[in-house]
Design an enzyme around this catalytic site. Structure first.
Site, short mmCIF file in Angstrom:
data_model
loop_
_atom_site.label_atom_id
_atom_site.label_comp_id
_atom_site.label_asym_id
_atom_site.label_seq_id
_atom_site.Cartn_x
_atom_site.Cartn_y
_atom_site.Cartn_z
CB SER A 388 -18.77 41.90 104.39
OG SER A 388 -19.26 40.67 103.89
CG ASP A 389 -23.35 41.58 99.25
OD1 ASP A 389 -24.23 42.38 99.62
OD2 ASP A 389 -23.56 40.65 98.46
CE LYS A 390 -28.94 40.49 104.01
NZ LYS A 390 -29.42 39.16 103.54
CB THR A 691 -16.44 40.65 100.69
OG1 THR A 691 -17.62 40.91 101.46
CG2 THR A 691 -15.23 40.73 101.60
CG ASP A 693 -22.58 37.60 95.89
OD1 ASP A 693 -23.02 38.77 95.88
OD2 ASP A 693 -23.17 36.65 96.44
#
Length: 972
Positions: A388-390, A691, A693
């Site tokens: 996951s991206d933070k 994940t 964005d």
């Protein structure tokens, strides 16, 4: 008269002949056409894989380390003048040499090619072969039904797949369209596509950076680089060179194409255009990333090959036995073997697969998860690691004041994000800011020295301005201080704007009595050096630098960004502010600790992932300390230690693979690092979800088994590179998606275990008839009725089964787990034997009781369907008992399916027109009771087998074993 009659008979015969030939011609053309499409699909996909392999061999040229060179050296290297720029003639030469400043076009797949690709599936080939077989039997209705299944299956896949991947087009939309440059010693605006290396570009607040620039002069410049680095706040830029091995986020003298200038001005020289920019480099990575086939499609391909091989071998053996041993007629035996092939092939399986996945898609859509590629639904259920991206994924991407340090004490502030709701606490007790003069003065200074604004629209709080200043404004709002009221009482008269040279901002405010105050906000180290005094509960005292430095270090270790504030009285009626006014008398008030906090629902979701045997790894471009702090709040494993991008560059794959088993936090990483980590985890046997964005996440999203983009704050590049889009940007939605994926796979597995015994029972019945010279108990046409109508209708009901209560307490299934485990093979063999026994039993028994061949076959077909109905009730619970009426009928889909099949079977048995098609006969009450009794006996035997297995044997499948609490996924 006889001549006239003969003539009519000839015309009737000719008409029938033409009609039959026309039907045969249409069916033949359809079969040939679909086989042709399948061949084209195979050739296209083979060629595409070859092109992708060749493309992957190409490598990007290594750019120069512009960030490590002094500005003068960069200008000399590019042969340009910082005050005049280059000439139009020179620009044209360079444009010819380097090409336009745009990303290369990628020709998308046409709609026709995407449709043809749906036919590249072994089960489709099996269905087409089945259609050819039924055509040879002159069963045109069945031929067209099977062809219809092929077309519907392909159309559903085409529609669900949606538009072709267009990540490069999405990245292109991020590029600026115009640029202000120096050409021929004049400022001029040109199309950004015409920029060339050596052009001098002017930047100001609000501009989108048009190319990669090495900054020459900087005036208070801040650039939002979240799409590239993942950092949630704008980056302060400067023109001095940095070390050569600085990671992307630490190259403070570079401005990257596609990023946004949020504050200040600058002049820079173009050092990269088109694919030579950082965003171009990422687009090349996206185009070269090799996507993986989903676990389900791999398993179904293996399964289809085994089924196809088994059918061909079995049919060949039976045919040889019938000719050599039984001495049967070649044509009759061939038709019998065709019936065997029809019985053995699970024609309805592709449709069941597609419908089950489509139901999962619809269910996820209701939970804010949009699936862009159909097989991704099931892949979610196999995920063992989520990378996951933070920023914006695990965190809110909204800076929040978490702590305020005043007079030797730390005050915690509750509430997150830009909602002005929270409490001030010291030592666990709430305090009222209005009763604490130092705290109140600290918050007021943050308001005076602030350019952000607050807006309440439609019940939502909207903040305009710098994220860190917005966080200070929200903290003041929580204390009941409203900027409009405060500034009306003490309006601003003058200011010194923040600049990197002095690292602070100062404002001059006065009230309506003429009293004046100076408020300062900035880097704490800089303010501490300017302040001889500090505010305490007993008055202003000489500043204790050691205590404040200790407080700064403590906040930094918690991953918080630190700002300091100070103030002093000014001369009455003073209207101008200068640096000299700050030389003495400043009083240090306190420190603000700011952080982008984790989502509260993300903390619960991470815990649920651990219970489900799924390991969560944070991969971010942010700083190591910040990443570890957020990881600790999320309860990630080993959150005290992180692997940075610099460490990654020094580790080979073997060493890194060993470390990723232990470490779950990766900080200061680049897009290449993210892609490498995902690829490495996959090489270890893990099914990886990624994940993100930002555009920096796009290559890893495309490579991951399931790429998950954020729909609200995610870039179009991230969405186009992903298989799933979370519309609410909520990490917890991923957990729901994993649960749905596991449910889809379990329901699909139950559908396979339901369908195969039906085909097995039919096949065994035909084989027994051939081996012992018996009459076939069911005709091939009747077999097709069962396979394509009742079996499919009942199996469809399994697609709607709710998830098992413990489905998120089990570890992920292994990536290479076959659809059919040893237990399921045993169950299929057992049920197939029971079905064959029931079919032959009722067939032989009824004939011995005087029933005709047609009646006996009708009883056999109805017995098969009744056994299917009772088997459906049993197979819904492979481990648990189904001997519970409420549990047995807790699905509306099961009730509808059973009712539909019984209605269709009554029509099949009693409707006169069905007798013409299927040679059926009505069933009397006695035989109807016998048929029902056989179904109940099969149900009872299967439930007895479950009870024996639960009592004497261990769990039979990997997923039957509940995961231990807190168990994490491992790389296999």
């Amino acid at each position: 008269m006889n001549d006239q009659l003969n003539w009519k008979m000839i015309l009737h015969s000719a008409d029938a002949l033409i009609s039959d030939n026309l039907i045969a011609l249409i069916a033949g053309l359809l079969i040939i056409g679909l086989f042709f499409l399948s061949g084209l699909a195979w050739l296209f996909i083979k060629n595409r894989h070859k092109q992708e392999s060749e493309l992957k061999k190409e490598s990007l040229p290594e750019p120069l380390a512009w960030h490590a060179m002094p500005a003068e050296v960069v200008l000399a290297e590019l042969k340009t003048n910082p005050d005049q720029g280059i000439s139009d003639e020179e620009a044209q030469k360079r444009l010819t040499r380097y090409g336009p400043n745009r990303l290369p076009e990628q020709k998308p797949r046409s709609a026709l090619i995407r449709f043809i690709s749906q036919f590249h599936n072994l089960l489709i080939y099996v269905l087409l072969a089945t259609a050819a077989i039924t055509a040879m039997l002159d069963h045109w209705a069945d031929t067209f039904v099977i062809l219809g299944v092929v077309l519907v299956n392909s159309i559903i896949g085409y529609v669900q797949e949606g538009k072709a991947e267009d990540a490069l087009q999405a990245i292109k939309k991020m590029l600026s369209s115009h640029a202000l440059v120096l050409r021929n010693d004049k400022k001029t605006t040109i199309p950004a596509a015409n920029l060339v290396p050596g052009d001098i570009v002017m930047l100001q607040s609000g501009d989108k950076v048009p190319a990669d620039l090495r900054l020459i002069t900087v005036k208070n410049l801040q650039i939002q680089e979240a799409v590239l680095t993942g950092e949630s706040v704008p980056i302060e830029k400067r023109h001095q060179e940095v070390v050569k091995d600085a990671v992307l986020g630490d190259r403070f003298n570079l401005a990257y194409s596609g990023t946004l200038v949020t504050f200040g001005q600058a002049k820079g020289v173009v050092v990269g255009t088109g694919v030579q920019t950082e965003i171009g480099h990422i687009s090349q990575m996206v185009s070269q990333v090799q996507t993986l086939t989903t676990p389900l499609l791999l398993q179904m391909a293996v399964f289809a090959r085994w089924v196809t091989a088994a059918v061909i071998v079995l049919s060949g053996l039976v045919f040889a036995f019938g000719i050599i041993v039984r001495g049967g007629d070649t044509v009759d035996m061939f038709m019998t073997v065709v019936g065997l092939a029809v019985a053995a092939i699970p024609e309805g399986l592709p449709a069941i697969l597609t419908v089950t996945l489509a139901i999962g898609v619809q269910s996820l859509a209701r939970r804010n998860a949009i699936i862009r590629r159909l097989p991704a639904v099931e892949t979610l259920g196999a995920v063992s690691i989520i990378c996951s991206d933070k920023t914006g994924t695990l965190t809110r991407n909204e800076m929040t004041v978490s702590s305020i340090v005043t007079q030797g004490r730390t005050i915690d502030i509750t509430g997150t994000g830009y909602e002005p709701a929270g409490d001030f606490q010291y030592a666990g007790q709430s305090i009222a800011p209005e009763t604490d003069s130092t705290l109140l003065a600290t918050l007021q200074t943050a308001l005076y020295c602030n350019d952000s604004t607050f807006e309440l629209a439609d019940g939502t709080c909207k903040i305009h301005g710098d994220p860190m200043e917005a966080a200070l404004l929200v903290a003041a709002l929580k204390a009941g201080l409203y900027s409009d009221e405060v500034l009306k009482e003490w309006p601003r008269r003058d200011l010194i704007p923040f600049e990197s040279e002095h690292k602070f901002m100062a404002t001059l405010n006065h009230n309506h009595k003429g009293e004046a105050m100076i408020h300062v906000k900035g880097a704490p180290e800089r303010l501490l050096a300017m302040c001889p005094l500090e505010r305490t509960a007993t008055g202003d005292q000489p500043i204790n630098l050691d205590a404040w430095h200790e407080a700064i270090e403590s906040l930094a270790k918690q991953g918080q960004r630190v700002l300091g504030v100070a103030y002093k009285s000014a001369k009455p009626h003073q209207t101008e502010l200068s640096f000299n006014d700050l030389d003495d008398g400043l009083i240090f008030l306190g420190l603000f600790g700011l952080i982008d906090p984790p989502r509260s629902e993300a903390i619960a979701a991470v815990n649920e992932c651990h219970n489900a045997g799924i390991r969560v790894k944070m991969i971010t471009g942010d700083h190591e300390v910040t990443a570890c702090s957020i990881a600790a709040q999320l309860n990630l494993n080993n959150s005290k230690e992180a692997i940075t991008g610099k460490m990654l560059d020094t580790m080979d794959d073997e060493a890194l693979l060993n470390r990723v088993q232990e470490i779950d936090v990766f900080a200061r990483v680049s897009p290449e690092h993210k892609l490498r980590l995902v690829t490495l985890l996959q090489s270890g046997g893990a099914i990886v979800a990624m994940t993100g964005d930002g555009v920096n996440d796009a290559p890893a999203l495309r490579r991951a088994d399931v790429g998950i983009a954020m729909g609200h704050k995610g870039t179009e590049a991230a969405k186009e590179a992903s298989e799933m889009v979370i519309t609410d940007d909520n990490f917890a939605t991923i957990v729901h998606a994993v649960k749905e994926g596991r449910t889809v796979y379990e329901n699909l597995k139950k559908a396979v275990v339901f369908l195969l015994p039906v085909n097995g029972g039919e096949s065994i019945s035909i084989i027994i008839a051939i081996l012992f010279g018996f009459t076939l108990p069911i005709t091939p046409l009747q077999i097709l009725w069962v396979n394509m109508v009742s079996s499919v209708a009942l199996a469809m009901a399994l697609a709607f089964d709710p998830p098992a209560p413990d489905i998120m307490q089990r570890p992920p299934r292994p990536a290479n787990e076959p659809i059919l485990s040893g237990f399921l093979v045993w169950r299929i063999c057992l049920v197939s034997s029971l079905f064959a026994l029931g079919i032959f039993g009722i067939f032989e028994w009824s004939q011995q009781q005087g029933s005709s061949l047609e009646e006996a076959r009708t009883y056999a077909v109805n017995t098969l369907v009744m056994m299917e109905v009772f088997y459906l009730l049993s197979v819904r619970y492979l481990r648990a008992s189904a001997l519970n009426f409420q549990r047995m009928f807790n699905s509306h889909a099961v009730i509808y399916a059973v009712g539909t099949v019984i209605t269709l079977q009554l029509i099949f048995t009693y409707a006169p027109f069905m007798e013409q098609f299927f040679d059926t006969r009505p069933v009397d009450f006695v035989h109807g009771f016998e048929i029902l009794a056989i179904g109940l006996i099969v149900f009872g035997l299967l439930e007895l087998e479950k009870g024996v297995r639960r009592k004497f044997f261990h769990p039979v499948t990997p997923n039957d074993k509940p995961a231990r609490p807190g168990r994490t996924g491992t790389i296999r």
